[in-house]
Design an enzyme around this catalytic site. Structure first.
Site, mmCIF file in Angstrom:
data_model
loop_
_atom_site.group_PDB
_atom_site.id
_atom_site.type_symbol
_atom_site.label_atom_id
_atom_site.label_comp_id
_atom_site.label_asym_id
_atom_site.label_seq_id
_atom_site.Cartn_x
_atom_site.Cartn_y
_atom_site.Cartn_z
ATOM 1 N N GLU A 1 0.940 -1.200 0.009
ATOM 2 C CA GLU A 1 -0.120 -0.169 0.132
ATOM 3 C C GLU A 1 0.737 1.370 -0.003
ATOM 4 O OE1 GLU A 1 -3.418 1.822 2.892
ATOM 5 O OE2 GLU A 1 -2.314 0.349 3.789
ATOM 6 N N LYS B 1 -9.176 3.173 -1.963
ATOM 7 C CA LYS B 1 -9.414 2.516 -0.656
ATOM 8 C C LYS B 1 -10.883 2.967 -0.238
ATOM 9 C CE LYS B 1 -7.111 1.371 3.659
ATOM 10 N NZ LYS B 1 -5.797 1.724 4.589
ATOM 11 N N CYS C 1 -5.943 -2.756 2.346
ATOM 12 C CA CYS C 1 -5.254 -2.741 3.636
ATOM 13 C C CYS C 1 -6.681 -2.857 4.549
ATOM 14 C CB CYS C 1 -4.679 -1.718 4.124
ATOM 15 S SG CYS C 1 -3.987 -2.058 5.782
ATOM 16 N N SER D 1 0.236 -2.133 6.758
ATOM 17 C CA SER D 1 0.240 -2.819 8.022
ATOM 18 C C SER D 1 1.255 -3.087 9.102
ATOM 19 C CB SER D 1 -0.379 -4.127 7.685
ATOM 20 O OG SER D 1 -0.841 -4.901 8.929
ATOM 21 N N ARG E 1 -25.781 -48.029 14.070
ATOM 22 C CA ARG E 1 -26.451 -48.857 13.426
ATOM 23 C C ARG E 1 -26.899 -50.143 14.374
ATOM 24 N NH1 ARG E 1 -27.429 -49.697 8.167
ATOM 25 N NH2 ARG E 1 -28.043 -47.499 8.577
ATOM 26 N N ILE F 1 -13.012 -62.979 7.207
ATOM 27 C CA ILE F 1 -11.490 -62.524 7.582
ATOM 28 C C ILE F 1 -10.610 -63.043 6.375
ATOM 29 C CG2 ILE F 1 -9.629 -62.207 9.602
ATOM 30 C CD1 ILE F 1 -12.173 -60.693 9.803
ATOM 31 N N ASP G 1 -8.288 -55.232 3.902
ATOM 32 C CA ASP G 1 -9.711 -54.478 4.171
ATOM 33 C C ASP G 1 -10.468 -55.330 5.337
ATOM 34 O OD1 ASP G 1 -9.261 -52.600 2.206
ATOM 35 O OD2 ASP G 1 -10.373 -53.825 0.541
ATOM 36 N N SER G 2 -10.328 -56.661 5.108
ATOM 37 C CA SER G 2 -11.224 -57.182 6.285
ATOM 38 C C SER G 2 -10.388 -56.947 7.667
ATOM 39 C CB SER G 2 -11.423 -58.684 6.105
ATOM 40 O OG SER G 2 -9.993 -59.354 6.017
ATOM 41 N N ASN H 1 -15.830 -66.245 -9.169
ATOM 42 C CA ASN H 1 -16.882 -65.782 -8.323
ATOM 43 C C ASN H 1 -17.901 -66.759 -7.726
ATOM 44 O OD1 ASN H 1 -16.408 -63.386 -9.410
ATOM 45 N ND2 ASN H 1 -17.795 -62.961 -10.914
ATOM 46 N N THR I 1 -16.532 -55.093 3.985
ATOM 47 C CA THR I 1 -15.479 -54.771 3.855
ATOM 48 C C THR I 1 -14.549 -53.822 2.642
ATOM 49 O OG1 THR I 1 -14.612 -56.897 3.006
ATOM 50 C CG2 THR I 1 -14.945 -57.030 5.388
#
Length: 665
Positions: free
Chosen positions: A52, A121, A177, A204, A356, A369, A374-375, A458, A482
């Site tokens: 400034e 300003k 400012c 400032s 839940r 498991i 993840d598990s 699968n 999981t």
């Protein structure tokens, strides 16, 4: 436009210059300003802010009413303006200006020898050590909106947005400012009017605690406005008659501090940051309340005028991104923050699961498991949930179900893990039931001539899931899912089976890379209790990720879908920020170039694009309930992500094809 130029990906290099100054010596101050401008231009900077009243110095007091000083400031401005003639850089400098027989504290916006506009300003502090109303008028008192300055007709006023026509997301607003210290800063309305980079020319002075307050103020204004905020302060050379100066310069982006200057230097300094303009624009589109605010303040927004300009940046040269991009965006790099994040994630997951269980009146859990990652994490969350409910961990039934390709290592890890947690443990060999299923459906698999196809895989996954749900029926329990966020993103889960379907899933919004750190945190901080087998968690972490469904050797998941480290990176910037593949690759190359060549980054990203945008959404459209844990997003259709199950990936693949293999244009 080159792939390896940051401007090709909607980044803008922004700078703050804090020059040495001399009080009431405009020629010296102009020379200092020009030196920093040339340095910034050579560094590829697009926008640069100065303090400034930098051409005069802030601390001139009643000298501002001396004609010689005011004339000298206009001469200094002409020198700086001439120096910008060949610079592709917007320079914003501060000086006192006479307009209609009144004096204003102004910022002049300069580009290539042209004055784009002058901003006065608005709010003049007149308290404490400040006496600005003694010398200056507020910009709200101006009676004209155009002034003649150095022979140019120039827009004048605080309600201006400077818009780059060759960088559509670069929109600048300037305030001075005290303007940002007010309850509703002018920049708030400017942001609603489209400004993405908010610039504050400040002087400032410094007192104890002020630096921290400035930092907080600037960060919060950038967050509220979904903008970049650029803040300057006066440094060495200002008068210390009654004040001192620290030269603090700050650049923040949406609440994040990108760079801060060193303070109290006796030399000039230049700080730069690469601002992600697309991120800001995307957040404004995403957050509906931003648009609501535009509507509610339509009168204020319409009062702004756009001042167009052409920046003329060089896009045909390499210009590397100079910004920290975390390799693991879901995982804080700082160790203490990472520990804090891990504990917070666990608490969110445990809170979701306990609610839940409490609301359903069910006090038992059934978890498959595998001895894998993840598990393991799901079981750890289940154990903490039982602790929180005051129930014994034996209310958890952990079941490991070895199949045709289960390795002895993972089987042993599953048994050790259940023992360490203290849950009820069972082992069920699913091979007989799988063989029966294969016979029943007429699958050609035979011992002498095995057929290891998707059906063979699968059948095993389905048998495990069937056992878990029937055990839940038998024991009055709830099947705990999981599958994680990374698997959902890549469609690396079998529809309707354990990594996809359950009564409740605690992992669905947790990416693989974060799960790895969560498990490590439990091990390293002995969350299971002193004296328990935490080594089993470390052993699990060092185990290759594999579905273990096909006999005859290691079946590596990452060999098929790509490294999870890269895929989680791709997921974060696609899901959280909506970036196109070319920008995701640019960021990935910046973060990972010491590990992965650009060609490999592109290959893995292609896998992500194909699997995420085409063919996997139908799995995500019917996922079980799961708590969202982070702002990085989830893929639940009830939360962050709603998408058609039959969309195409053509536009993402076309953008991907723009990426060179070696980083060349």
């Amino acid at each position: 436009m080159r792939f390896d130029n940051l401007y090709s990906h909607d980044f803008a290099r922004i700078a703050v210059g804090v020059p040495l100054c001399r009080v009431a010596d405009p020629a010296f101050n102009a020379a200092q300003t020009i030196a920093l401008l040339n340095q910034a231009a050579a560094d590829g900077v697009a926008v640069m802010a100065f303090p400034e009243l930098g051409l005069s110095a802030y601390s001139c007091d009643d000298l501002f009413h001396q004609r010689a000083l005011l004339d000298g400031c206009e001469v200094a401005l002409a020198e700086v303006l001439a120096a910008t003639a060949d610079l592709p850089l917007v320079a914003i400098v501060g000086l006192p200006l006479r307009v209609e027989q009144r004096l204003f504290n102004c910022a002049a916006v300069l580009l290539r020898g042209r004055i784009l506009g002058v901003v006065p300003k608005t709010f003049l502090p007149n308290y404490g050590e400040f006496y600005e109303a003694r010398q200056f008028c507020s910009g709200e008192e101006a009676t004209v909106d155009t002034v003649t300055l150095l022979g140019q007709q120039v827009p004048f006023g605080s309600r201006q947005v400077f818009a780059a026509d060759d960088m559509p997301l670069l929109r600048l607003h300037v305030e001075i400012c005290e303007d940002v210290w007010t309850p509703i800063p002018p920049s708030s309305f400017a942001a609603l009017a489209g400004a993405t980079v908010l610039v504050n020319l400040s002087a400032s002075n410094v007192v104890i605690g002020k630096a921290a307050y400035r930092r907080q103020l600037v960060s919060q204004q950038s967050a509220r406005c979904l903008a970049a905020y650029v803040y300057s302060s006066a440094g060495a050379g200002e008068s210390t008659t009654d004040m001192a100066w620290d030269g603090q310069a700050l650049i923040c982006e949406n609440g994040e501090l990108l760079v801060e200057s060193e303070r109290f230097l006796r030399s000039a300094r230049l700080v730069t940051a690469d601002v992600d303009l697309e991120r800001l624009s995307r957040e404004r589109m995403r957050q509906s309340t931003f648009g609501n605010s535009v509507r509610l303040h339509a009168g204020q927004v319409r009062a702004f005028r756009q001042v167009p300009f052409t920046l003329g940046l060089e896009h045909d040269r390499p210009l590397a991104l100079r910004r920290r991009v975390e390799r693991f965006p879901y995982v804080p790099a700082d160790h203490s923050r990472r520990d804090e994040r891990c504990e917070e994630v666990y608490n969110i997951q445990v809170q979701g699961l306990t609610q839940r269980l409490a609301s359903s009146g069910i006090h038992k859990l059934v978890v498959g498991i595998s001895g894998g990652l993840d598990s393991t994490h799901a079981l750890l969350v289940a154990a903490r949930a039982m602790d929180a409910l005051g129930l014994p961990r034996t209310n958890i039934l952990g079941v490991t179900m070895p199949g045709f390709a289960t390795g002895e290592r993972t089987r042993a890890q599953a048994l050790r893990l259940m023992a360490a947690v203290g849950c009820e443990a069972r082992e069920i060999d699913i091979r007989p039931s799988c063989e029966q299923m294969l016979r029943d459906i007429g699958h050609p698999h035979r011992e002498g001539a095995p057929v290891y196809d998707v059906t063979f895989e699968n059948v095993q996954a389905g048998e495990r899931t069937s056992h878990l749900f029937r055990l839940a029926n038998l024991t009055g329990g709830l099947v705990l899912g999981t599958g994680d966020l990374s698997e959902l993103a890549l469609g690396w889960c079998t529809y309707g089976v354990g990594d996809h379907m359950s009564h409740y899933n605690v992992n669905a919004s947790v990416p693989k890379t974060l799960i790895q750190h969560l498990v490590r945190w439990v091990a390293e901080t002995h969350q299971l209790g002193e004296g328990t087998d935490s080594q089993v968690l470390l052993d699990i972490l060092s185990t290759e990720i594999s579905p273990e469904l096909v006999p005859g050797g290691l079946q590596s998941t990452e060999a098929v879908v790509g490294p999870y480290a890269l895929q989680d990176f791709n997921l974060f910037y696609t899901l959280r920020h909506g970036y196109a593949p070319a920008k995701v690759a640019f960021l990935a190359h910046h973060a990972w170039q010491e590990v992965y060549m650009l060609a490999e980054i592109k290959r893995v990203l292609r896998i992500f694009v194909q699997r995420f945008f085409r063919g996997s959404q139908f799995k995500r459209s019917c996922v079980p309930n799961a708590p969202k844990v982070g702002s990085g997003g989830s893929l639940s259709p009830r939360g962050d992500w709603r998408a058609p199950s039959d969309s195409e990936a053509a536009v993402w693949l076309a953008d991907l094809d723009r990426i060179p293999d070696q980083g060349q244009p």
